[in-house]
Design a protein around this motif. Structure first.
Motif, short mmCIF file in Angstrom:
data_model
loop_
_atom_site.label_atom_id
_atom_site.label_comp_id
_atom_site.label_asym_id
_atom_site.label_seq_id
_atom_site.Cartn_x
_atom_site.Cartn_y
_atom_site.Cartn_z
N ASP A 20 0.84 -1.19 0.00
CA ASP A 20 0.00 0.00 0.00
C ASP A 20 0.88 1.24 0.00
OD1 ASP A 20 -1.81 2.01 0.38
OD2 ASP A 20 -2.42 1.40 2.39
N ASP A 56 -8.14 -0.20 3.51
CA ASP A 56 -7.63 -1.50 3.09
C ASP A 56 -7.61 -2.51 4.23
OD1 ASP A 56 -7.12 -1.42 0.35
OD2 ASP A 56 -5.20 -0.41 0.63
N ALA A 70 -3.82 -6.00 -2.50
CA ALA A 70 -5.15 -6.60 -2.68
C ALA A 70 -5.81 -6.85 -1.32
CB ALA A 70 -5.02 -7.92 -3.44
N ASN A 129 -11.56 -3.19 0.70
CA ASN A 129 -11.67 -1.99 -0.12
C ASN A 129 -12.96 -1.99 -0.93
OD1 ASN A 129 -10.44 -0.04 -2.57
ND2 ASN A 129 -9.62 0.34 -0.53
N PRO A 185 -14.04 -5.88 -4.39
CA PRO A 185 -13.00 -6.38 -5.29
C PRO A 185 -12.72 -7.85 -5.04
CG PRO A 185 -12.01 -5.13 -3.48
CD PRO A 185 -13.50 -5.00 -3.33
N TYR A 202 -10.43 -11.49 -6.61
CA TYR A 202 -9.11 -11.71 -7.19
C TYR A 202 -8.91 -13.11 -7.78
CZ TYR A 202 -8.37 -7.40 -4.68
OH TYR A 202 -8.49 -6.11 -4.23
N ALA A 253 -10.84 -7.47 -9.73
CA ALA A 253 -9.99 -6.29 -9.54
C ALA A 253 -8.52 -6.57 -9.81
CB ALA A 253 -10.17 -5.74 -8.13
N THR A 254 -8.23 -7.68 -10.48
CA THR A 254 -6.82 -8.06 -10.66
C THR A 254 -6.08 -7.10 -11.60
OG1 THR A 254 -7.55 -9.68 -12.32
CG2 THR A 254 -7.10 -10.49 -10.12
N ILE A 296 -6.04 -3.42 -9.43
CA ILE A 296 -5.13 -3.36 -8.28
C ILE A 296 -3.69 -3.09 -8.72
CG2 ILE A 296 -4.51 -5.82 -8.09
CD1 ILE A 296 -5.47 -3.44 -5.19
N SER A 331 -8.21 0.07 -5.22
CA SER A 331 -9.36 -0.64 -5.77
C SER A 331 -10.61 0.24 -5.66
CB SER A 331 -9.53 -1.99 -5.07
OG SER A 331 -10.49 -2.78 -5.76
#
Length: 346
Positions: free
Chosen positions: A211, A219, A283, A287, A298, A300, A326-327, A330, A335
């Motif tokens: 982050d 997050d 990820a 979020n 999101p 993944y 969201a891959t 991110i 996100s």
């Protein structure tokens, strides 16, 4: 008089919205390659469509060319154009949660106000950010709303509200010297109380690995009602997030709300680690965005997606849970919550 003295406060995200604001992604530090930018469009436009099903979507366009592109994509992806506003508001990047306006409401007077916090792209990491810094003022003028300027750096993703006088934030972000080095923790708390209209500031310690905001709360930990939080945990002791998230959980367990009660804490798993070119990306299922009709989460492409969606559904039984891949998004280090800022009604 401060907004708090005038009776204004920042409502919880589940308070009814007029709209959600976005700043459409463009080529910048977040989306530096044309191919990468275009690859996020399917997920991004699915996000816009999901919001539009229960409230307006207002999308900041940097110029007329950008505005035309956005309108073309709205048509291409079958989004109701009557649910979308696309004003031209020059901007540098897509993270509207952080550079967008903080909307305050006063239920007694039925008024709204915008707080124009300073914005420096998370400690000056990604210049230029001068247009982003002006977005709250531009939106205030667009909506004909008054605005107030506290004069310090603050980002929407760094704060989380229960709507009943409490704000959650993280020491790793708001006490970082790259934000407001001239302010002590007590002084920062005073700004939060005066300009967000809260009575209490609660602090977790850390953010998650990858982050670049230095540890935004959105997050890690989110209010789902006035006394309950969802917080991400990592059960793999060998994962880099294990210790910081364990510390945050301990922090939350020690907290007491204004009424003296402890928080109700619901644990949310972290997704499997997401990497791109060997870089760990931030990820997190936390979020998510709360809209009038749905919770947009999101996901993944891992087995934990289903578990996370079920946990979040239990927290919001009246909302539709919408999981969107969201891959690609991110990759920009944020996100759906990072991309958006809600505009409440009063």
């Amino acid at each position: 008089m401060t907004p708090k003295q005038q009776g204004f406060f920042f409502p919880a995200e589940w308070h009814t919205h007029r709209a959600t604001w976005l700043s459409f992604p463009q080529s910048s530090d977040s989306w530096d390659y044309g191919e990468r930018l275009e690859r996020i469009y399917p997920s991004y436009m699915a996000f816009v469509k999901a919001i539009s099903e229960s409230e307006k979507v207002c999308i900041n366009a940097k110029d007329e060319t950008h505005q035309a592109l956005i309108l073309t994509l709205i048509e291409k992806y079958g989004i109701d154009k009557n649910q979308v506003e696309v004003p031209i508001h020059p901007n540098n990047d897509s993270w509207c949660r952080d550079h967008g306006p903080a909307f305050l409401i006063n239920p007694e007077t039925k008024q709204r106000m915008i707080v124009e916090w300073g914005y420096n792209a998370w400690g000056g990491k990604y210049p230029p950010y001068d247009d982003d810094d002006q977005i709250p003022v531009r939106i205030a003028k667009y909506l004909n709303l008054p605005y107030v300027v506290p004069g310090i750096i603050m980002e929407g993703g760094s704060v989380e509200f229960n709507g009943k006088g409490t704000v959650l934030t993280s020491k790793s972000c708001l006490l970082n010297p790259n934000r407001n080095p001239h302010l002590s923790q007590a002084q920062i708390e005073e700004f939060l109380c005066n300009y967000y209209g809260v009575e209490q500031v609660l602090w977790v310690t850390e953010g998650i690995v990858g982050d670049d905001t230095d540890g935004h709360i959105d997050d890690t930990t989110r209010f789902v009602n006035e006394d309950t939080v969802l917080t991400v945990v990592e059960n793999d002791e060998n994962d880099e997030n294990f210790l910081p998230l364990k510390q945050n959980l301990e922090d939350l367990k020690a907290m007491r709300l204004l009424n003296g009660k402890p928080l109700n804490i619901i644990e949310l798993p972290m997704p499997d680690a997401v990497y791109d070119s060997g870089v760990r990306l931030p990820a997190s299922y936390a979020n998510f965005l709360i809209t009038n009709g749905s919770i947009i989460v999101p996901i993944y492409g891992c087995e934990k997606d289903k578990i996370a969606l079920e946990i979040i559904q239990d927290c919001f039984p009246k909302h539709k849970i919408v999981g969107i891949d969201a891959t690609e998004i991110i990759w920009g280090l944020g996100s759906f919550h990072c991309l958006s800022q809600q505009e409440p009604i009063v």
